[in-house]
Each structure stands twice: as structure tokens, then as C-alpha cells.
Design an enzyme around this catalytic site. Structure first.
Site, PDB file in Angstrom:
ATOM      1  N   HIS A  23      35.649  55.738  59.127  1.00 30.19           N
ATOM      2  CA  HIS A  23      36.814  55.816  58.217  1.00 30.19           C
ATOM      3  C   HIS A  23      37.304  57.258  58.193  1.00 30.19           C
ATOM      4  O   HIS A  23      36.673  58.129  57.587  1.00 30.19           O
ATOM      5  CB  HIS A  23      36.432  55.380  56.804  1.00 30.19           C
ATOM      6  CG  HIS A  23      37.593  55.361  55.849  1.00 30.19           C
ATOM      7  ND1 HIS A  23      37.903  54.264  55.073  1.00 30.19           N
ATOM      8  CD2 HIS A  23      38.528  56.289  55.550  1.00 30.19           C
ATOM      9  CE1 HIS A  23      38.976  54.530  54.340  1.00 30.19           C
ATOM     10  NE2 HIS A  23      39.379  55.773  54.603  1.00 30.19           N
ATOM     11  N   HIS A  34      40.768  48.953  51.144  1.00 28.08           N
ATOM     12  CA  HIS A  34      40.693  49.894  50.020  1.00 28.08           C
ATOM     13  C   HIS A  34      40.534  49.029  48.774  1.00 28.08           C
ATOM     14  O   HIS A  34      41.492  48.398  48.317  1.00 28.08           O
ATOM     15  CB  HIS A  34      41.952  50.768  49.929  1.00 28.08           C
ATOM     16  CG  HIS A  34      41.854  51.778  48.832  1.00 28.08           C
ATOM     17  ND1 HIS A  34      41.677  53.124  49.062  1.00 28.08           N
ATOM     18  CD2 HIS A  34      41.845  51.630  47.479  1.00 28.08           C
ATOM     19  CE1 HIS A  34      41.580  53.762  47.899  1.00 28.08           C
ATOM     20  NE2 HIS A  34      41.682  52.874  46.919  1.00 28.08           N
ATOM     21  N   LEU A  78      40.149  59.189  45.963  1.00 27.90           N
ATOM     22  CA  LEU A  78      40.187  57.804  45.494  1.00 27.90           C
ATOM     23  C   LEU A  78      39.392  56.918  46.443  1.00 27.90           C
ATOM     24  O   LEU A  78      39.505  57.105  47.654  1.00 27.90           O
ATOM     25  CB  LEU A  78      41.642  57.318  45.405  1.00 27.90           C
ATOM     26  CG  LEU A  78      42.421  57.951  44.247  1.00 27.90           C
ATOM     27  CD1 LEU A  78      43.904  57.622  44.353  1.00 27.90           C
ATOM     28  CD2 LEU A  78      41.856  57.494  42.902  1.00 27.90           C
ATOM     29  N   HIS A 110      34.609  52.989  51.599  1.00 23.54           N
ATOM     30  CA  HIS A 110      34.235  54.045  50.640  1.00 23.54           C
ATOM     31  C   HIS A 110      33.816  53.484  49.273  1.00 23.54           C
ATOM     32  O   HIS A 110      34.447  53.759  48.254  1.00 23.54           O
ATOM     33  CB  HIS A 110      35.351  55.080  50.470  1.00 23.54           C
ATOM     34  CG  HIS A 110      36.748  54.553  50.404  1.00 23.54           C
ATOM     35  ND1 HIS A 110      37.142  53.575  49.527  1.00 23.54           N
ATOM     36  CD2 HIS A 110      37.862  54.875  51.103  1.00 23.54           C
ATOM     37  CE1 HIS A 110      38.432  53.334  49.695  1.00 23.54           C
ATOM     38  NE2 HIS A 110      38.899  54.095  50.639  1.00 23.54           N
ATOM     39  N   HIS A 157      44.377  67.467  52.815  1.00 23.88           N
ATOM     40  CA  HIS A 157      45.638  67.780  52.132  1.00 23.88           C
ATOM     41  C   HIS A 157      45.724  69.300  52.060  1.00 23.88           C
ATOM     42  O   HIS A 157      44.731  69.954  51.699  1.00 23.88           O
ATOM     43  CB  HIS A 157      45.643  67.232  50.694  1.00 23.88           C
ATOM     44  CG  HIS A 157      45.694  65.742  50.613  1.00 23.88           C
ATOM     45  ND1 HIS A 157      46.861  65.020  50.702  1.00 23.88           N
ATOM     46  CD2 HIS A 157      44.710  64.834  50.451  1.00 23.88           C
ATOM     47  CE1 HIS A 157      46.595  63.729  50.591  1.00 23.88           C
ATOM     48  NE2 HIS A 157      45.289  63.582  50.447  1.00 23.88           N
ATOM     49  N   ASN A 174      47.657  55.402  57.353  1.00 22.06           N
ATOM     50  CA  ASN A 174      48.573  55.692  56.227  1.00 22.06           C
ATOM     51  C   ASN A 174      49.382  56.964  56.467  1.00 22.06           C
ATOM     52  O   ASN A 174      49.371  57.884  55.668  1.00 22.06           O
ATOM     53  CB  ASN A 174      47.812  55.758  54.902  1.00 22.06           C
ATOM     54  CG  ASN A 174      46.738  56.836  54.880  1.00 22.06           C
ATOM     55  OD1 ASN A 174      46.196  57.215  55.908  1.00 22.06           O
ATOM     56  ND2 ASN A 174      46.432  57.328  53.688  1.00 22.06           N
ATOM     57  N   LYS A 222      44.211  47.758  58.092  1.00 22.57           N
ATOM     58  CA  LYS A 222      43.834  48.320  56.799  1.00 22.57           C
ATOM     59  C   LYS A 222      44.635  47.679  55.683  1.00 22.57           C
ATOM     60  O   LYS A 222      45.871  47.627  55.744  1.00 22.57           O
ATOM     61  CB  LYS A 222      44.086  49.835  56.827  1.00 22.57           C
ATOM     62  CG  LYS A 222      43.763  50.557  55.531  1.00 22.57           C
ATOM     63  CD  LYS A 222      42.264  50.572  55.247  1.00 22.57           C
ATOM     64  CE  LYS A 222      41.963  51.106  53.862  1.00 22.57           C
ATOM     65  NZ  LYS A 222      41.580  52.486  53.818  1.00 22.57           N
ATOM     66  N   ALA A 249      45.012  63.083  46.147  1.00 20.70           N
ATOM     67  CA  ALA A 249      43.633  62.581  46.226  1.00 20.70           C
ATOM     68  C   ALA A 249      43.134  62.699  47.657  1.00 20.70           C
ATOM     69  O   ALA A 249      43.839  62.325  48.593  1.00 20.70           O
ATOM     70  CB  ALA A 249      43.601  61.122  45.795  1.00 20.70           C
ATOM     71  N   HIS A 305      40.881  60.026  58.196  1.00 21.22           N
ATOM     72  CA  HIS A 305      42.312  60.364  58.191  1.00 21.22           C
ATOM     73  C   HIS A 305      42.487  61.654  58.988  1.00 21.22           C
ATOM     74  O   HIS A 305      41.847  62.664  58.657  1.00 21.22           O
ATOM     75  CB  HIS A 305      42.808  60.608  56.765  1.00 21.22           C
ATOM     76  CG  HIS A 305      42.610  59.432  55.854  1.00 21.22           C
ATOM     77  ND1 HIS A 305      43.583  58.492  55.602  1.00 21.22           N
ATOM     78  CD2 HIS A 305      41.520  59.033  55.131  1.00 21.22           C
ATOM     79  CE1 HIS A 305      43.123  57.574  54.763  1.00 21.22           C
ATOM     80  NE2 HIS A 305      41.874  57.877  54.461  1.00 21.22           N
ATOM     81  N   VAL A 306      43.348  61.613  59.998  1.00 17.55           N
ATOM     82  CA  VAL A 306      43.601  62.857  60.750  1.00 17.55           C
ATOM     83  C   VAL A 306      45.037  63.351  60.593  1.00 17.55           C
ATOM     84  O   VAL A 306      45.392  64.387  61.140  1.00 17.55           O
ATOM     85  CB  VAL A 306      43.254  62.725  62.257  1.00 17.55           C
ATOM     86  CG1 VAL A 306      41.756  62.568  62.440  1.00 17.55           C
ATOM     87  CG2 VAL A 306      44.006  61.588  62.927  1.00 17.55           C
ATOM     88  N   ARG A 307      45.871  62.578  59.862  1.00 15.94           N
ATOM     89  CA  ARG A 307      47.287  62.958  59.685  1.00 15.94           C
ATOM     90  C   ARG A 307      47.993  63.028  61.041  1.00 15.94           C
ATOM     91  O   ARG A 307      47.581  62.404  62.000  1.00 15.94           O
ATOM     92  CB  ARG A 307      47.432  64.263  58.898  1.00 15.94           C
ATOM     93  CG  ARG A 307      46.569  64.363  57.648  1.00 15.94           C
ATOM     94  CD  ARG A 307      46.808  63.253  56.647  1.00 15.94           C
ATOM     95  NE  ARG A 307      46.060  63.475  55.402  1.00 15.94           N
ATOM     96  CZ  ARG A 307      45.700  62.513  54.578  1.00 15.94           C
ATOM     97  NH1 ARG A 307      45.977  61.238  54.830  1.00 15.94           N
ATOM     98  NH2 ARG A 307      45.059  62.796  53.457  1.00 15.94           N
ATOM     99  N   ASP A 324      35.849  59.095  55.161  1.00 21.81           N
ATOM    100  CA  ASP A 324      37.103  59.153  54.404  1.00 21.81           C
ATOM    101  C   ASP A 324      37.584  60.598  54.284  1.00 21.81           C
ATOM    102  O   ASP A 324      38.207  60.967  53.284  1.00 21.81           O
ATOM    103  CB  ASP A 324      36.966  58.502  53.021  1.00 21.81           C
ATOM    104  CG  ASP A 324      38.329  58.260  52.365  1.00 21.81           C
ATOM    105  OD1 ASP A 324      39.341  58.229  53.078  1.00 21.81           O
ATOM    106  OD2 ASP A 324      38.361  58.118  51.123  1.00 21.81           O
TER     107      ASP A 324
END
Ligand code: NCD
Ligand code: ZN
Length: 360
Positions: free
Chosen positions: A26, A149, A232, A187, A264, A54, A112, A276, A28-30, A260
Site C-alpha cells: 500500500h 479504505h 487516516l 491500514h 505531503h 488517488n 481501490k 492527512a 502513495h507516490v504521487r 500507506d
């Protein structure tokens, strides 16, 4: 008994731990300039990662997922292998046709489910699972994994209860209605989620993050508000953290590693309405090692980090190894992140383990 005798009877702590190369189930790499920082950090220790969709706009088609995958690969340092396992973002209007295309594409392995409004980048998420029943049925046929989620978005439900209520209101019926659909409860943060997963059929698994294993909700308020511990689902009380640790070290293959890691830029977290997400890509394995060491269970780390996730997703386990050595070092205060900075989880804290041979 002399001091020497006593020393020889106490088991010596493991100084070095060699593991099969791990995966992050899980992540996030943007996108854009951020990739140059965060992709190499994950590739230091992970051979593969489930890439969350996302983005803005979200990744809703196989074509978009494949283009995104190329941008991730382009951000890798020369000579480092890293396989981004792509996911599609479910919306109310996702079509079963797109799911069939995903089923035919070796690089897309999951979809997802974000309940609309539950977290960062979830505005286009699903408003009611009943609306995507055709899509879930097709995913079940195609063998695609559903990553969930698991929080309700009802503003009347207390923030700290949203995961437990999601189990009753959404997850139980989804598992019942789609008995062959592989579901990862992402998560997880509560005793209720640990117990639900343990009792569910083998089609249901869960990922565990370093922040939920290491910290309870007090970490959000030590001497003032601590935005870098806000993610979150939000951190819960200590009894829940303990249940998560017990699950992680239990040797039950339903619980596996998913960081996760959610970067940011610092100014967007240190703000009146901060984002978050905790950033752990750089030091994830070292953080998990500390958790397992504290639980006297370092021997269970390899299966949690390198075997159970691959087995659940029906993928080969990695070959090659990585070593962690017991050597204190400090988590950096920040990393450069596009034209800003990012503060990693537990910045400034001493860690007990260090990656001996990063993959790059
Ligand atoms: C994630 C993000 O920033 O994309 N944030 C988080 O707190 N975990 C979204 C998510 O996984 O919920
Ligand atoms: Zn996430």
C-alpha cells in the site's frame, strides 16, 4: 553466579537480520516532480509496491494506470529494479468493461475502494457500494483484488469509530455477497478490524502501517499538535495498537506489510487545515524492524514483509536478500520534495536498525 555466567545465559539480541527482499502492499507516490524523491526511497528496500490511484484526477482507466506506471519507472535510479503494481480507482461510474481490461493487463492487480469523502483524494470515490455491485462481481471473476479504505464517512459517527462501524455497515455484507472476491482491508487500526479479519474467510486480509504499529493517538498531542502524526484512519488508543502488533507478529498470513506512506509537502501539513498522511517510504523496513524487535518477534518479520502479501496477491515471492543491522541512526528532519520539503514519520527520533545494503 558470576557476571560472566549471567551474560552467557541471557540470549544475545540479533545483531543482523537478513530477509528476502520485501514488498509494500500500500503506497502513495504521487506524480510529477514528487516522484523523483519518493520512488527511489521505496526502491531502497522494496522490489514491488501496490500504487494507490488517488491522483488528481484519479486513475480510473487501464490506459491511465499504464501511463502512470511509466512515469514511476522513469523516476527510478539507473539499474534499480522496482515493479509498480497498479490499481484503478473505483467511482460510481466505473464500468465492468474497464474491469475486464484490467483483468487482461498484467500490470493492474487491484482496484481501490474509497468511500467518497473518507480521506485525501477520495472526492470521486464510491457513494454507495450497492452502486458498484456489477463491478465487484466482474473483479471477482477476473481475480482482481479489492483494496478497501475501511471508514464510514457519516459525519455523525465519531472519528475514532469510523473503522469499526464500516465493518458492520459495509464490509460484512461485501464479504458475504462476493465470497470469491479477494479483499484487503487496508491500514487497519482497531481491535475490531483485527478480529474481523481473523474470523473472515481466507479471501480477506489486511495491511498494517508502521505508524499504527508504533504510535497511539497520544503521539498527535505531545506538548502541542503534531501534524506529522496525522493520517487516516487516525491513530487510535494504546489497546488497539497492541492488538495490531499482536496481529503483525502472529504469523497469521492474513496480516502483511503496507506502509500507506503518503507524502505531503510540509506546508500542507503544518497548516490550519493540514493534510492527512505519514511519510515512511525512506525508512519503512527499519521502523517495522523496531516494532518486531520490541515484540521479541524479529523472526516473524520476513514473512510479514516479504511472503504473505505476495502469496495473497498470487504473485511470486521475490528473490534476493536485504540485511538490517542493529545500529542506531536518526531519522532525517526532512527531504527535498519537488520545490518544497517533506517531513518523514518519526523525524529526529533514533532508530535501532539500519538498512545495511539498500537496493540503490
Ligand atoms: C492518504 C493520502 O494522503 O493519499 N492519506 C492518509 O492519511 N493515509 C490517503 C489514504 O490512504 O487514506
Ligand atoms: Zn493510503
Amino acid at each position: 553466579m558470576t557476571d560472566n555466567d549471567r551474560r552467557s545465559q541471557t540470549p544475545r539480541p540479533l545483531e543482523e537480520l537478513t530477509l528476502t527482499v520485501a514488498d509494500d502492499w500500500h503506497l502513495h507516490v504521487r506524480d510529477g516532480a514528487a516522484l523523483a524523491t519518493v520512488v527511489p526511497h521505496s526502491a531502497r528496500q522494496f522490489a514491488r509496491a501496490i500504487i494507490m490511484p488517488n491522483l488528481s484526477p484519479p486513475v480510473v482507466s487501464v490506459a491511465a494506470a499504464l501511463a502512470y506506471r511509466q512515469r514511476i519507472l522513469a523516476a527510478l535510479p539507473e539499474g534499480v529494479s522496482f515493479d509498480p503494481l497498479m490499481t484503478l480507482y473505483l467511482t460510481d461510474s466505473m464500468s465492468p468493461d474497464e474491469i475486464r481490461r484490467a483483468g487482461d493487463c498484467e500490470h493492474v492487480v487491484a482496484c481501490k475502494l474509497y468511500p467518497a469523502g473518507a480521506t485525501t483524494g477520495s472526492d470521486s470515490g464510491v457513494t454507495d457500494v450497492a452502486r458498484i455491485s456489477g463491478v465487484l462481481a466482474e473483479m471477482e471473476r477476473q481475480g482482481l483484488v479489492l483494496c478497501v479504505h475501511g471508514e464510514v464517512t457519516d459525519p455523525d459517527v465519531d472519528m475514532f469509530d469510523r473503522e469499526a462501524i464500516f465493518i458492520e455497515r459495509v464490509l460484512e455484507s461485501t464479504v458475504r455477497d462476493f465470497p470469491n472476491l479477494k479483499i484487503v482491508f487496508e491500514h487497519i487500526t482497531t481491535t475490531e478490524a483485527v478480529d474481523f479479519v481473523a474470523a473472515a474467510s481466507p479471501t480477506v486480509a489486511a495491511t498494517l502501517t508502521p505508524q499504527h504499529l508504533m504510535f497511539n493517538r497520544n503521539a498527535l498531542f505531545v506538548g502541542g499538535i503534531r501534524p506529522h502524526y496525522y493520517c487516516l484512519p487516525i491513530l487510535k488508543r494504546e489497546s488497539h495498537r497492541k492488538a495490531l502488533v499482536r496481529a503483525a507478529v502472529s504469523g497469521n498470513p492474513k496480516y502483511f506489510l503496507g506502509t500507506d506512506s503518503a507524502p505531503h509537502a510540509r506546508n500542507t501539513k503544518e497548516a490550519a487545515c493540514g493534510c492527512a498522511g505519514c511519510y515512511s517510504a525512506w525508512h519503512a523496513l527499519e521502523l517495522y524492524a523496531e516494532v518486531f524487535d520490541d515484540a521479541n518477534a524479529l523472526g516473524q518479520l520476513e514473512a510479514f514483509a516479504s511472503f504473505y502479501g505476495a502469496d495473497f496477491y498470487g504473485l511470486e515471492r521475490n528473490s534476493g536478500t536485504l540485511s538490517l543491522i542493529r545500529e542506531s541512526h536518526t531519522v532525517p528532519e526532512s527531504f527535498r520534495y519537488a520545490d518544497s520539503e517533506i517531513t518523514p514519520l518519526a523525524s529526529g527520533r533514533a532508530l535501532r536498525f539500519r538498512l545495511k545494503n539498500p537496493r540503490q
